[in-house]
Structures are given as C-alpha cells and as structure tokens.
Design an enzyme around this catalytic site. Structure first.
Site, mmCIF file in Angstrom:
data_model
loop_
_atom_site.group_PDB
_atom_site.id
_atom_site.type_symbol
_atom_site.label_atom_id
_atom_site.label_comp_id
_atom_site.label_asym_id
_atom_site.label_seq_id
_atom_site.Cartn_x
_atom_site.Cartn_y
_atom_site.Cartn_z
ATOM 1 N N TYR A 19 0.839 -1.214 0.000
ATOM 2 C CA TYR A 19 0.000 0.000 0.000
ATOM 3 C C TYR A 19 0.872 1.261 0.000
ATOM 4 C CZ TYR A 19 -3.749 3.161 1.658
ATOM 5 O OH TYR A 19 -4.660 4.186 1.806
ATOM 6 N N ASP A 20 1.829 1.331 0.962
ATOM 7 C CA ASP A 20 2.665 2.542 1.098
ATOM 8 C C ASP A 20 3.460 2.811 -0.174
ATOM 9 O OD1 ASP A 20 1.903 1.890 3.653
ATOM 10 O OD2 ASP A 20 3.879 2.066 4.544
ATOM 11 N N ARG A 52 -10.420 -1.231 10.641
ATOM 12 C CA ARG A 52 -9.830 0.047 11.035
ATOM 13 C C ARG A 52 -10.246 0.374 12.465
ATOM 14 N NH1 ARG A 52 -10.255 3.655 5.534
ATOM 15 N NH2 ARG A 52 -11.997 2.317 5.019
HETATM 16 P P1 NAD Z 1 -12.732 1.952 0.654
HETATM 17 O O1 NAD Z 1 -12.061 0.621 0.706
HETATM 18 O O2 NAD Z 1 -14.018 2.137 1.375
HETATM 19 O O3 NAD Z 1 -12.974 2.410 -0.846
HETATM 20 C C1 NAD Z 1 -12.200 1.992 -1.913
HETATM 21 C C2 NAD Z 1 -13.126 1.701 -3.075
HETATM 22 O O4 NAD Z 1 -12.331 1.313 -4.211
HETATM 23 C C3 NAD Z 1 -14.109 0.564 -2.798
HETATM 24 O O5 NAD Z 1 -15.393 0.935 -3.209
HETATM 25 C C4 NAD Z 1 -13.556 -0.588 -3.631
HETATM 26 O O6 NAD Z 1 -14.532 -1.519 -4.003
HETATM 27 C C5 NAD Z 1 -12.937 0.151 -4.798
HETATM 28 N N1 NAD Z 1 -11.887 -0.612 -5.478
HETATM 29 C C6 NAD Z 1 -10.857 -1.281 -4.900
HETATM 30 N N2 NAD Z 1 -10.111 -1.877 -5.858
HETATM 31 C C7 NAD Z 1 -10.678 -1.545 -7.049
HETATM 32 C C8 NAD Z 1 -10.363 -1.874 -8.393
HETATM 33 N N3 NAD Z 1 -9.322 -2.661 -8.713
HETATM 34 N N4 NAD Z 1 -11.150 -1.379 -9.372
HETATM 35 C C9 NAD Z 1 -12.225 -0.600 -9.073
HETATM 36 N N5 NAD Z 1 -12.579 -0.274 -7.810
HETATM 37 C C10 NAD Z 1 -11.812 -0.745 -6.814
HETATM 38 O O7 NAD Z 1 -11.651 3.001 1.161
HETATM 39 P P2 NAD Z 1 -11.808 4.539 1.519
HETATM 40 O O8 NAD Z 1 -11.527 4.686 2.953
HETATM 41 O O9 NAD Z 1 -13.038 5.100 0.951
HETATM 42 O O10 NAD Z 1 -10.548 5.132 0.728
HETATM 43 C C11 NAD Z 1 -10.692 5.747 -0.544
HETATM 44 C C12 NAD Z 1 -9.331 6.225 -1.023
HETATM 45 O O11 NAD Z 1 -8.785 7.148 -0.088
HETATM 46 C C13 NAD Z 1 -8.306 5.111 -1.204
HETATM 47 O O12 NAD Z 1 -7.546 5.369 -2.358
HETATM 48 C C14 NAD Z 1 -7.447 5.222 0.022
HETATM 49 O O13 NAD Z 1 -6.144 4.759 -0.211
HETATM 50 C C15 NAD Z 1 -7.486 6.720 0.298
HETATM 51 N N6 NAD Z 1 -7.256 6.989 1.729
HETATM 52 C C16 NAD Z 1 -8.213 6.759 2.652
HETATM 53 C C17 NAD Z 1 -7.948 6.989 3.994
HETATM 54 C C18 NAD Z 1 -8.989 6.740 5.058
HETATM 55 O O14 NAD Z 1 -8.684 6.910 6.254
HETATM 56 N N7 NAD Z 1 -10.203 6.390 4.730
HETATM 57 C C19 NAD Z 1 -6.694 7.463 4.383
HETATM 58 C C20 NAD Z 1 -5.727 7.673 3.406
HETATM 59 C C21 NAD Z 1 -6.017 7.452 2.075
HETATM 60 N N1 UDP Z 2 -5.779 -0.464 16.157
HETATM 61 C C1 UDP Z 2 -6.133 -0.931 17.428
HETATM 62 N N2 UDP Z 2 -7.208 -1.761 17.525
HETATM 63 C C2 UDP Z 2 -7.960 -2.133 16.468
HETATM 64 C C3 UDP Z 2 -7.618 -1.645 15.171
HETATM 65 C C4 UDP Z 2 -6.513 -0.810 15.063
HETATM 66 O O1 UDP Z 2 -5.481 -0.619 18.434
HETATM 67 O O2 UDP Z 2 -8.928 -2.891 16.672
HETATM 68 C C5 UDP Z 2 -4.634 0.456 16.046
HETATM 69 C C6 UDP Z 2 -3.622 0.093 14.969
HETATM 70 O O3 UDP Z 2 -2.634 -0.801 15.476
HETATM 71 C C7 UDP Z 2 -3.037 1.455 14.648
HETATM 72 C C8 UDP Z 2 -4.219 2.416 14.844
HETATM 73 O O4 UDP Z 2 -5.149 1.712 15.661
HETATM 74 O O5 UDP Z 2 -2.038 1.796 15.573
HETATM 75 C C9 UDP Z 2 -4.904 2.833 13.529
HETATM 76 O O6 UDP Z 2 -5.203 1.672 12.815
HETATM 77 P P1 UDP Z 2 -6.010 1.688 11.442
HETATM 78 O O7 UDP Z 2 -5.945 0.309 10.887
HETATM 79 O O8 UDP Z 2 -7.332 2.301 11.659
HETATM 80 O O9 UDP Z 2 -5.219 2.728 10.512
HETATM 81 P P2 UDP Z 2 -3.672 2.895 10.116
HETATM 82 O O10 UDP Z 2 -2.806 2.021 10.963
HETATM 83 O O11 UDP Z 2 -3.621 2.535 8.689
HETATM 84 O O12 UDP Z 2 -3.411 4.316 10.412
#
Ligand code: NAD
Ligand code: UDP
Length: 309
Positions: free
Chosen positions: A143-144, A184
């Site tokens: 992902y990163d 999450r």
């Molecule tokens: P989410 O998983 O709810 O949404 C992602 C969507 O993309 C889903 O509807 C999924 O079905 C679709 N998808 C995945 N793979 C696909 C593919 N190959 N083709 C077509 N559709 C596909 O996640 P989200 O939280 O809504 O995140 C949306 C975007 O924002 C992502 O790119 C994510 O990396 C970025 N983002 C989100 C957060 C957060 O905290 N929610 C933080 C940082 C970045």
């Molecule tokens: N985390 C936790 N309990 C849970 C799920 C997540 O303590 O049930 C912690 C996880 O280890 C991380 C933080 O909460 O330190 C945020 O996790 P999340 O998966 O929401 O997002 P990200 O790590 O990608 O920021």
C-alpha cells in the site's frame, strides 16, 4: 461537469459522489465492489445524472469525462494486505490506466494518496516536504510503496504530458458508511462497544493517530480539485490522540461497561501521525471543522442502525 469517481461505491468515494450529485454534476461512479457496496450509492440509482460502472481499474477503460477523482484502492490494512500483489497492481497499473484515460480526454486528475507515504514518521507533525520512513519489504509496503509510485506516476504525467494533476495525502478518516468489519480502529472500537465485547487495543495504545471526519475530507478534496495548487497537500485533522484515548472516548460514549483488552501491535505499525496542514490552509483555505466527539456521534448513530444487538 461530467465527473468520474473511481472507488465511488466505497466509504470516502460515496460521500464525494453525494456532494457532486448535490452540486448538479453528471457523476460516473466506477467500482469493482471489492470493499465498496451498492448500498452506499443506491440513493442515486434513479437519477439520470448518475451512472454506475462495474469495472476493475487494473483493466483499461474508455470514458469521456472532465474530471477524475481517483480513489479506487482498498484502504484498510486487512483489506489491502489480503491480496498484496493485487494492491500493488491497483496502485500502479490501475493508476496508470486512469492517468492514461485522463491524458486521452484531457481531464483534470486528482489522486487520493495517503499519509502512509510517510511510513513510520520520524518527523512530527508531518509536512509535505518530509520524504518518509517506509519499509519497502514490510507488510504495509504493498500500500505505502504502491501509493508512492502512484504519486510518482501522477507527477511524471504532469511533467511529461502536462496533465492537470492534483495530489491529496489523506490522513485517517472516519464517519458513517465505514464497513463494520474492515478492521480500522474507529469502526472496530465502535462495533465492539455496541456489541458489548472488549475493545481491542493493539500494543500498549500509546501510538497516535489524527482523525478527520469524512465531510471535512470531502470538502478538502473538492477544493483541491478546483484550485490551481497541484500539491501534494496533506488533508487531515491535526487533533492527535493516542489509540488508548480513542478507545476510552468511544467506551464512554457507547458503553462504559465494555472492557479494553490488549493485543499484539501489528508489524510496522506507525508510532505517531499528525498532519501539518499549513499548505491546505494557505492554498485551499481549508481546515477541518468537525471535532472528534461530534464526528464520533454521527458515526456511532450510523453503526447503531447497522448492528442489531
Ligand atoms: P474503501 O475501501 O471504502 O474504498 C475503496 C473503493 O475502491 C471501494 O469501493 C472498492 O470496491 C474500490 N476498489 C478497490 N479496488 C478496485 C479496483 N481494482 N477497481 C475498481 N474499484 C476498486 O476506502 P476509503 O476509505 O473510501 O478510501 C478511498 C481512497 O482514499 C483510497 O484510495 C485510500 O487509499 C485513500 N485513503 C483513505 C484513507 C482513510 O482513512 N479512509 C486514508 C488515506 C487514504
Ligand atoms: N488499532 C487498534 N485496535 C484495532 C484496530 C486498530 O489498536 O482494533 C490500532 C492500529 O494498530 C493502529 C491504529 O489503531 O495503531 C490505527 O489503525 P487503522 O488500521 O485504523 O489505521 P492505520 O494504521 O492505517 O493508520
């Protein structure tokens, strides 16, 4: 305008679709429903300005649009680690396909990148200039590193093809429509507290995150898209909490009798995270408006409707 939202059936994407539809745009929602659901967008099914396309972005597609919000990619660690090679393909091949589409039709292209490009940051809070501390062979790297390549591709299309790009680095976002089982932290804690089962704190809970309510994030994404500033720009709420504080807050709000239990900290879990939003304030006149307690209240209401106990 005609606007494509990839990942439009997901958590953030569906809230963005709502805003764009309410503004009167024609919206094409493209999704393969890996983590998104039709329920998130069903309110628009009968609207002639709305179109739903089931498609996997790792395959090319031809569409005519003015703007592309590129969000398709699973965002929660359990989902993006379930099939890591696919996650890399989505970020690299998928983003390449969407950039190719943008180039062909001269659409403006916004990439939903992430604070994960900073890895386990040793600079705090994180400004956009910080180049990060990412383990390129760890379990989070699909992902990163995937998102880092996606940013590289966007900037190479900008330099080489003069494509109008925008890059948002999104920090932890929460709100209604998060999947209750997506692993999450906010969704886990709320679902656990409602069910009266122990809240699972990973590690000792001293790691920090900064939580942005989804409507604030969507406003930031739209301002970035419709502004001259290319980015990358951090979008997140600078309010920083330990995971233990978050657990206690949700415990108090939902179910003071729910217990907290401690589980092992996942590999490469970032120790601290807080956005420096100086650029978003300056270039986009944007900052979050919904405090954590208020955003949690809306999210808890949504989860209470989804979870029958
Ligand atoms: P989410 O998983 O709810 O949404 C992602 C969507 O993309 C889903 O509807 C999924 O079905 C679709 N998808 C995945 N793979 C696909 C593919 N190959 N083709 C077509 N559709 C596909 O996640 P989200 O939280 O809504 O995140 C949306 C975007 O924002 C992502 O790119 C994510 O990396 C970025 N983002 C989100 C957060 C957060 O905290 N929610 C933080 C940082 C970045
Ligand atoms: N985390 C936790 N309990 C849970 C799920 C997540 O303590 O049930 C912690 C996880 O280890 C991380 C933080 O909460 O330190 C945020 O996790 P999340 O998966 O929401 O997002 P990200 O790590 O990608 O920021």
């Amino acid at each position: 305008m005609r606007i494509l939202v990839t990942g439009g059936a997901g958590f953030v994407g569906s809230h963005l679709v709502d805003r764009l539809m309410n503004q009167g745009h024609e919206v094409l929602c493209l999704d393969n429903f890996y983590t998104g659901t039709k329920t998130n967008i069903k309110q628009w099914f009968n609207n002639p300005r709305f179109e739903l396309i089931r498609h996997d972005i790792t395959e090319p597609i031809r569409l005519e649009v003015d703007q592309i919000y590129h969000l398709a990619c699973p965002a929660s660690p359990i989902h993006y680690q379930f099939n890591p090679v696919k996650t890399i393909k989505v970020n690299v091949i998928g983003t390449l396909n969407m950039l190719g589409l943008a180039k062909r039709v001269k659409a403006r292209f916004l990439l939903a990148s992430t604070s994960e490009v900073y890895g386990d940051p040793d600079v705090h809070p994180q400004p956009e200039e910080y180049r990060g501390n990412v383990n390129c062979i760890g379990i989070r790297s699909c992902y990163d590193e995937g998102k880092r390549v996606a940013e590289t591709l966007a900037f190479d299309y900008y330099r080489e093809h003069k494509l109008a790009i925008r890059v948002a680095r999104i920090f932890n976002t929460y709100g209604p429509r998060m999947l209750e089982n997506d692993g999450r932290v906010v969704s886990n804690f709320i679902a656990q507290a409602i069910r009266g089962i122990p809240l699972t704190v990973y590690g000792d809970g001293s790691q920090t995150r900064s939580f942005c309510y989804v409507s604030d994030l969507v406003e930031g994404l739209m301002r970035l898209m419709n502004n001259d500033y290319v980015g990358p720009v951090n979008l997140g709420n600078p309010g920083e909490y330990t995971i233990l504080q978050l657990a206690q807050t949700i415990q108090e709000m939902v179910n003071p009798d729910a217990e907290l239990i401690y589980k092992p900290l996942p590999e490469d879990d970032p120790k601290q995270r807080q956005p420096d939003i100086t650029k978003a304030k300056h270039y986009l006149d944007w900052q979050p408006t919904i405090p954590l307690q208020e955003g949690l209240k809306f999210t808890i209401e949504d989860f209470r409707q989804k979870i029958q106990v």
